[in-house]
Design a protein around this motif. Sequence first.
Motif, PDB file in Angstrom:
ATOM      1  N   THR A   1      38.230  -7.198   9.115  1.00  0.00           N
ATOM      2  CA  THR A   1      39.475  -7.022   9.846  1.00  0.00           C
ATOM      3  C   THR A   1      40.637  -7.483   8.991  1.00  0.00           C
ATOM      4  O   THR A   1      40.597  -8.560   8.416  1.00  0.00           O
ATOM      5  N   SER A   2      41.668  -6.655   8.931  1.00  0.00           N
ATOM      6  CA  SER A   2      42.871  -6.994   8.186  1.00  0.00           C
ATOM      7  C   SER A   2      43.754  -7.878   9.058  1.00  0.00           C
ATOM      8  O   SER A   2      44.216  -7.456  10.124  1.00  0.00           O
TER       9      SER A   2
ATOM     10  N   LEU B   1      39.609 -11.465  14.603  1.00  0.00           N
ATOM     11  CA  LEU B   1      39.533 -11.292  13.152  1.00  0.00           C
ATOM     12  C   LEU B   1      38.121 -11.496  12.617  1.00  0.00           C
ATOM     13  O   LEU B   1      37.798 -11.059  11.522  1.00  0.00           O
ATOM     14  N   ARG B   2      37.280 -12.161  13.374  1.00  0.00           N
ATOM     15  CA  ARG B   2      35.918 -12.459  12.919  1.00  0.00           C
ATOM     16  C   ARG B   2      34.905 -11.626  13.701  1.00  0.00           C
ATOM     17  O   ARG B   2      35.020 -11.452  14.911  1.00  0.00           O
TER      18      ARG B   2
ATOM     19  N   ALA C   1      43.137  -1.647  11.921  1.00  0.00           N
ATOM     20  CA  ALA C   1      42.977  -2.942  11.259  1.00  0.00           C
ATOM     21  C   ALA C   1      41.535  -3.224  10.873  1.00  0.00           C
ATOM     22  O   ALA C   1      41.279  -4.043   9.997  1.00  0.00           O
ATOM     23  N   ARG C   2      40.587  -2.554  11.497  1.00  0.00           N
ATOM     24  CA  ARG C   2      39.177  -2.822  11.233  1.00  0.00           C
ATOM     25  C   ARG C   2      38.610  -1.751  10.302  1.00  0.00           C
ATOM     26  O   ARG C   2      38.948  -0.580  10.408  1.00  0.00           O
ATOM     27  N   SER C   3      37.759  -2.183   9.365  1.00  0.00           N
ATOM     28  CA  SER C   3      37.137  -1.248   8.430  1.00  0.00           C
ATOM     29  C   SER C   3      35.708  -1.682   8.152  1.00  0.00           C
ATOM     30  O   SER C   3      35.359  -2.851   8.284  1.00  0.00           O
ATOM     31  N   TYR C   4      34.902  -0.720   7.760  1.00  0.00           N
ATOM     32  CA  TYR C   4      33.507  -0.981   7.433  1.00  0.00           C
ATOM     33  C   TYR C   4      33.217  -0.335   6.087  1.00  0.00           C
ATOM     34  O   TYR C   4      33.238   0.887   5.954  1.00  0.00           O
ATOM     35  N   ASP C   5      33.003  -1.155   5.085  1.00  0.00           N
ATOM     36  CA  ASP C   5      32.734  -0.661   3.746  1.00  0.00           C
ATOM     37  C   ASP C   5      31.232  -0.504   3.585  1.00  0.00           C
ATOM     38  O   ASP C   5      30.534  -1.460   3.263  1.00  0.00           O
TER      39      ASP C   5
END
Length: 116
Positions: free
Chosen positions: A44-45, A70-71, A91-95
């Motif tokens: 989360t950014s 955020l966590r 704001a959320r991303s999954y690499d």
Amino acid sequence: VRAIDVKRLPTVRNGMLSMWRFVRFVLGYRRSQKRHPQRVAVETSADRCTHCGRCVKLCPTGAIVAGDELRTDAAKCIRCCACVKGCPVGARSYDSPFAPVLSRNFAQRKRNLTLM
């Protein structure tokens, strides 16, 4: 009878070859995970998150707690990406380790096909 210039024919990529490369990558990745397990969690950014709580509502496992958006608890996260898709500000991303391989092996779009 007309002569056909073979150099001008469009090249057709073999979809099975791309699939085989991807399957080979996945099997190698699974073998490496057995030797060196690694849990990848959603990130989360902090500067983009508005703490709206939508990700908390969308998470089916309760890996995100209200007030601490955020966590993400990696032990509870099943990587369904519901929070990533539902975040209104992105704001959320999954690499994922599969993203670059998927784009490399399946970058060419399929031709449109009309079925009647």
